[in-house]
Design a protein around this motif. Structure first.
Motif, PDB file in Angstrom:
ATOM      1  N   ARG A 168      -2.148  30.712 -16.300  1.00  0.00           N
ATOM      2  CA  ARG A 168      -1.667  31.672 -15.059  1.00  0.00           C
ATOM      3  C   ARG A 168      -0.641  31.249 -14.641  1.00  0.00           C
ATOM      4  NH1 ARG A 168      -5.727  33.229 -10.414  1.00  0.00           N
ATOM      5  NH2 ARG A 168      -3.645  34.169 -10.267  1.00  0.00           N
ATOM      6  N   ASP A 169       0.391  32.296 -14.371  1.00  0.00           N
ATOM      7  CA  ASP A 169       1.839  31.943 -14.089  1.00  0.00           C
ATOM      8  C   ASP A 169       1.861  30.891 -12.997  1.00  0.00           C
ATOM      9  OD1 ASP A 169       1.032  33.804 -11.999  1.00  0.00           O
ATOM     10  OD2 ASP A 169       3.126  34.958 -12.180  1.00  0.00           O
ATOM     11  N   ASP A 170       0.952  30.978 -11.889  1.00  0.00           N
ATOM     12  CA  ASP A 170       1.209  30.301 -10.800  1.00  0.00           C
ATOM     13  C   ASP A 170       0.702  28.692 -11.296  1.00  0.00           C
ATOM     14  OD1 ASP A 170      -0.074  32.500  -8.626  1.00  0.00           O
ATOM     15  OD2 ASP A 170      -0.800  32.479 -10.549  1.00  0.00           O
TER      16      ASP A 170
HETATM   17 MG    MG Z   1      -0.189  34.546 -10.798  1.00  0.00          MG
END
Ligand code: MG
Ligand code: ATP
Length: 297
Positions: A55-57
């Protein structure tokens, strides 16, 4: 590399707006991959470099702890986590990548009473980017309440949860569909190549630099054209002025033809038919335009 690994890791968004362009860029930088069965991992076949799909986070955290040496992530996510993390060492942004462009913007209900940023004082603003918003409010000396929402920020005003929102916008279609109007931009963002702040061994550092140079090369090569032609030496200044060129052209003499030269120039993608016709008019012959696939500065 860190923790005794002998392969470099690049973190990339698993599925979302940045996934395809990120993998495409890594391929253009010359990496070839084989997917693991669980699709969480891409094994690099021609260099000791693997891709972790997440996930990008999670990408800034993976870089801070050193589980990955490089990552491709939106500047918005990187800056939010840097501000929220306070003193902790933050990932280093190495390169802007030219995709994933968007802006973090404050938007307000259409036809409402909020007309300028000063009107935000004392109001509630919903966002998934509390640290970036708080930082901007502080800089503008506006006291407003930041309401944290994980998703569907754009419906917060209609639900009565907030007076305004601060969210990512690209085309503005989502705002329009929710009868919201953009008031101001808090941050312009695009995907960046970011590096872990943790010290690495010499081999890893060298590989990070090599990949950085290749990715920069793939980016600058995109859209570049190589122009080749022959022309009377006297026409050179006029020809050079005409070119959408990135740097001075290379000029070579021709055997037995002292009044003529051969020329090569790296041009931008805006080199079009009209340029070629002008060149011909100035006396150029054998004009050739080639696409540049990759470049190493
Ligand atoms: Mg995200
Ligand atoms: P994940 O499941 O990986 O957490 P996500 O839902 O957080 O995915 P996406 O919506 O795929 O993330 O967006 C990823 C990044 O794409 C954003 O952080 C931002 O940098 C960029 N982006 C570009 N345009 C937009 C847009 N209109 N809305 C949201 N993000 C955008």
């Amino acid at each position: 590399m860190n923790d005794g690994r002998d392969r470099l890791r690049i973190a990339v968004q698993k599925s979302g707006r940045l996934s395809e362009a990120s993998l495409d860029l890594l391929r253009r930088a010359g990496l070839a991959f084989r997917a693991s069965r669980d699709k969480l991992f891409l094994y690099g076949e021609n260099l000791p470099v693997d891709v972790l799909l997440v996930r990008d986070d999670d990408i800034p955290g993976l870089l801070v702890e050193g589980s990955c040496e490089l990552g491709i992530v939106g500047r918005n996510v990187l800056d939010e986590q840097r501000l929220a993390g306070g003193e902790a060492a933050a990932p280093v942004a190495l390169l802007d990548l030219g995709f994933g462009g968007c802006r973090l913007a404050i938007a307000v209900p259409d036809g409402g009473t909020i007309e300028s940023i000063g009107d935000l004082a004392g109001l509630r603003i919903a966002t998934s980017y509390p640290a970036l918003l708080a930082d901007w409010l502080r800089a503008q000396r506006i006291e407003a309440e930041v309401v944290l929402l994980a998703g569907s920020v754009e419906i917060a005003p209609r639900l009565g949860k907030a007076h305004a929102i601060c969210d990512l916008v690209s085309s503005g279609a989502t705002l329009a569909a929710n009868q919201l109007r953009e008031l101001t931009t808090v941050l312009r963002s695009e995907a960046v190549l970011a590096a872990s702040p943790r010290p690495r061994g010499a081999a890893a550092t060298q590989l990070v630099e090599r990949l950085g140079a290749r990715i920069a090369g793939a980016l600058s090569g995109a859209g570049a054209r190589l122009l080749m032609l022959q022309a009377p030496r006297a026409a050179l200044p006029a020809i050079t002025r005409l070119l959408p060129s990135r740097e001075a052209p290379s000029v070579l003499g021709l055997d037995g033809r002292p009044d003529d030269v051969a020329m090569q120039a790296l041009c931008s993608a805006s080199l079009d038919w009209q340029h070629l016709e002008e060149l011909k008019r100035l006396g150029a012959r054998g004009v050739m335009v080639l696409n540049v696939e990759r470049m190493l500065a």
